[in-house]
Write a protein that holds these residues in place. Structure first.
Motif, PDB file in Angstrom:
ATOM      1  N   GLU A 165       0.825  -1.018   0.135  1.00 24.54           N
ATOM      2  CA  GLU A 165      -0.021  -0.044  -0.019  1.00 24.54           C
ATOM      3  C   GLU A 165       1.091   1.248  -0.074  1.00 24.54           C
ATOM      4  OE1 GLU A 165      -3.253   0.974   0.319  1.00 24.54           O
ATOM      5  OE2 GLU A 165      -3.970  -1.097  -0.528  1.00 24.54           O
ATOM      6  N   ALA A 201       4.977   2.319  -4.685  1.00 23.28           N
ATOM      7  CA  ALA A 201       4.532   2.842  -6.097  1.00 23.28           C
ATOM      8  C   ALA A 201       5.743   1.971  -6.948  1.00 23.28           C
ATOM      9  CB  ALA A 201       4.586   3.948  -6.355  1.00 23.28           C
ATOM     10  N   GLY A 256      -3.656   3.565 -10.276  1.00 26.98           N
ATOM     11  CA  GLY A 256      -2.469   3.911  -9.119  1.00 26.98           C
ATOM     12  C   GLY A 256      -3.039   3.650  -7.895  1.00 26.98           C
ATOM     13  N   ARG A 257      -4.324   4.101  -7.685  1.00 26.36           N
ATOM     14  CA  ARG A 257      -5.201   3.971  -6.442  1.00 26.36           C
ATOM     15  C   ARG A 257      -6.421   3.454  -6.652  1.00 26.36           C
ATOM     16  NH1 ARG A 257      -2.298   3.290  -1.747  1.00 26.36           N
ATOM     17  NH2 ARG A 257      -0.573   4.520  -1.662  1.00 26.36           N
ATOM     18  N   ARG A 291       0.959   6.513 -13.456  1.00 25.16           N
ATOM     19  CA  ARG A 291       0.180   5.775 -12.601  1.00 25.16           C
ATOM     20  C   ARG A 291       0.973   5.689 -11.211  1.00 25.16           C
ATOM     21  NH1 ARG A 291      -1.069   2.283 -16.123  1.00 25.16           N
ATOM     22  NH2 ARG A 291       0.829   0.767 -15.838  1.00 25.16           N
ATOM     23  N   ARG A 350      -0.317   7.269  -7.550  1.00 29.14           N
ATOM     24  CA  ARG A 350      -0.331   6.466  -6.484  1.00 29.14           C
ATOM     25  C   ARG A 350       0.109   7.185  -5.141  1.00 29.14           C
ATOM     26  NH1 ARG A 350      -1.535   1.410  -5.314  1.00 29.14           N
ATOM     27  NH2 ARG A 350      -0.487   0.232  -3.386  1.00 29.14           N
TER      28      ARG A 350
END
Length: 607
Positions: A431, A434, A454-455, A511, A515
């Motif tokens: 979490e 990236a 990305g999230r 992306r 994130r």
């Protein structure tokens, strides 16, 4: 072995019913009630036929037409038949809905289980075999199992109902009729086991065929297939692989078709003997004609149902045994996969964006089936605000180490520490990470999704998407697409558009920006960019990822010379570390590689 197969069949039957119950319990109950009522009506009709025949024949043939019982009985039979027909139609409709819901439920379970599997599992051939069998079993197999089980249940109810009627008329017929079906049932059971064994043996064969099919039909592969004229070669290999299954199926069917024919003939002889016996008993006045007539109808009805059941047994058994593959694969996540996972709508204030210090202590990892570790006792420090580079020749372990740092692989040895605490929850660690992979995925979905993925568990934020695209240098060309960021990125879809390799790479970088994670890992992030674009990105890298811990992997050593610390890997080990200037002064592996690349640039006139 036979006992184990029987236990597996029973277990799979229970599993199939449980799936139907989870998918739509009301529809399942409705279908079962329809089958029970139909069987009860059939048994009642047989007993009523025997009683009506007796009443009519007792008055004599001449008075049969004036019998007060005959016409009402016929009318009652027609009314009941119409009611049962309507009931069966409703059951068929509910069954159609139930099968679709079961398909959806099971396919979701397989997808959940595949997503839940850790990355190292995808390095194991056995995992891919089990995945292939589970995917094959999920394609209409559970729904078909439910249909076959319901049909078998109906046949079993009919046998019980008609058997009960036989007990009232001529009980001694029942065991003889049941005996006639034994050879067919045994033959079907043997064929079922042979089919299941063949199915298991062909798992890898089918995976190879599916891969060849993707090569021959894929849009991205089409240009190289034609440029190299590989179509005929790959099609030939596909034909060769399919020939294995054809030969195995021919051999199996040739053997078991003979067994089935012998079994069916044996059962037919027994039925013929029974009908002949009933005829002889009736003509010898040893059995009432009404009972004999109803018994003949019952023998015919029961034998048809038993033959239907025996014929279905092979398909039911094979289908149920395939469900064992499905249940085995989804077992770890079956409890959570019953209900589709809900999207968690988070805000950016809830995301893990605080800077982190990461330390690897003697990390070791060996791929499944490999004898030599890909990473061996590697230790390194990653601090907030620093750019750390991993360099080395191909196969030195850079990408594997990056996967360990990202929490994609659990290490076989050593520890990963985040802010001094051991990383035990890889999901939570991912979490706050990236990653831009060298072989990043090109999602043939709208450009907006390609960045917002990305999230994925946050609400899509168009302003943040546009800012991430701007930081990656992608916003300008995305705005020029036919529907801007809502344009599907694939010509296979209506209104879709293609991107160049460099544009796709910028989208992957966007992306990572979206994130907004405290740990950023970039694996060859500029491989598809030209030299000028690459220099621009690396010149602004520290500013773009201010406060983040950045791990950079690149073959182009001129791109990493501004890193705070450089780790040089060889055969999975760190052999050198330090700044660019320090490593050049040392004159070791890094200096040799850097100077070799520098000479190559000078010889080609590239700055």
């Amino acid at each position: 072995m036979a006992e184990r197969r029987k236990r597996d069949l029973l277990h799979s039957a229970v599993f199939a019913v449980r799936l139907a119950w989870l998918a739509d319990r009301r529809a399942l109950v409705h279908v079962i009630v329809v089958q029970v009522l139909s069987a009860m009506v059939m048994a009642g009709a047989l007993v009523m036929t025997q009683q009506v025949f007796g009443a009519v024949l007792a008055r004599g043939p001449a008075a049969a037409g004036r019998s007060p019982v005959l016409v009402p009985a016929v009318i009652a039979a027609l009314v009941v038949g119409a009611a049962v027909g309507a009931l069966r139609l409703s059951g068929t409709a509910r069954m159609a809905v139930l099968t679709v819901k079961v398909d959806r439920l099971v396919a979701g379970m397989v997808l959940e289980a595949a997503v839940a599997a850790e990355l190292p599992r995808f390095e194991e051939p056995d995992f891919h075999d089990r995945l292939q069998r589970a995917v094959f079993a999920s394609r209409r197999q559970p729904a078909l199992a439910v249909i076959l089980l319901v049909t078998a249940f109906q046949a079993a109810l009919t046998v019980l109902a008609v058997g009960g009627a036989f007990v009232l008329m001529a009980w001694w017929l029942l065991p003889l009729v049941l005996l006639s079906a034994v050879p067919a049932i045994r033959a079907a059971g043997n064929e079922r086991s042979a089919h299941h064994d063949m199915h298991h043996g062909l798992s890898e064969n089918r995976r190879l065929r599916e891969y060849l099919e993707r090569l021959l039909t894929g849009r991205d592969e089409a240009k190289e297939i034609r440029a190299l004229d590989l179509g005929g070669v790959l099609t030939g290999r596909w034909q060769e692989q399919y020939a294995h299954e054809v030969r195995a199926t021919e051999a199996l069917m040739k053997t078991h078709a003979r067994h089935r024919m012998v079994a069916q003939a044996t059962g037919g002889v027994v039925i013929c003997v029974l009908v002949g016996s009933l005829w002889w008993l009736a003509t010898s006045d040893l059995l009432p004609l009404s009972t004999a007539g109803a018994a003949v109808a019952g023998v015919w009805l029961l034998s048809v149902r038993l033959n239907t059941f025996a014929g279905m047994l092979g398909g039911i058994g094979e289908n149920l045994l395939r469900l064992t593959d499905l249940e085995t694969f989804i077992a770890p996540t079956s409890a959570t996969a019953r209900v589709p996972r809900q999207r968690r709508e988070l805000t950016y204030s809830q995301l893990p964006c605080e800077p982190v210090a990461l330390r690897a202590e003697r990390l070791t990892f060996t791929y499944p089936g490999a004898e030599v570790p890909a990473v061996h006792e590697v230790s390194l420090d990653l601090r907030p605000g620093q750019v750390v580079a991993l360099v080395g020749v191909n196969g030195s372990g850079k990408t594997t180490l990056a996967h360990l740092l990202a929490g994609l692989y659990p290490p076989d040895g050593g520890h990963l520490l985040c802010d001094g605490a051991p990383v035990t929850d890889l999901t939570a660690h991912r979490e706050r990470t990236a990653v831009v992979f060298q072989d990043f995925t090109r999602y043939k979905l709208p450009a907006l999704d390609n960045i917002a993925f990305g999230r994925p568990h946050t609400t899509d934020d168009l302003e943040r998407v546009q800012e991430a695209a701007r930081q990656a240098g992608a916003l300008d060309f995305l705005k020029e697409l036919p529907d801007s960021l809502h344009t599907p990125l694939g010509k296979e879809f209506t209104g879709g558009a293609d991107l160049s390799g460099g544009q796709w790479q910028r989208l992957a970088l966007a992306r990572a920006f979206y994130r907004d994670a405290p740990l950023v890992i970039l694996d060859e992030p500029t491989a598809a960019l030209d030299a000028h674009a690459e220099d621009q990105l690396f010149a602004h890298l520290r500013r773009l990822f201010t406060g983040r811990t950045v791990v950079l992997i690149s073959h182009r050593l001129r791109s990493v010379r501004h890193a705070d610390r450089i780790y040089v890997l060889e055969t999975g080990r760190v052999v050198e570390q330090g700044s660019h200037e320090t490593l050049l002064r040392t004159g070791g592996a890094y200096a040799t590689l850097f100077r070799a690349q520098a000479r190559a640039y000078q010889n080609t006139g590239t700055s």
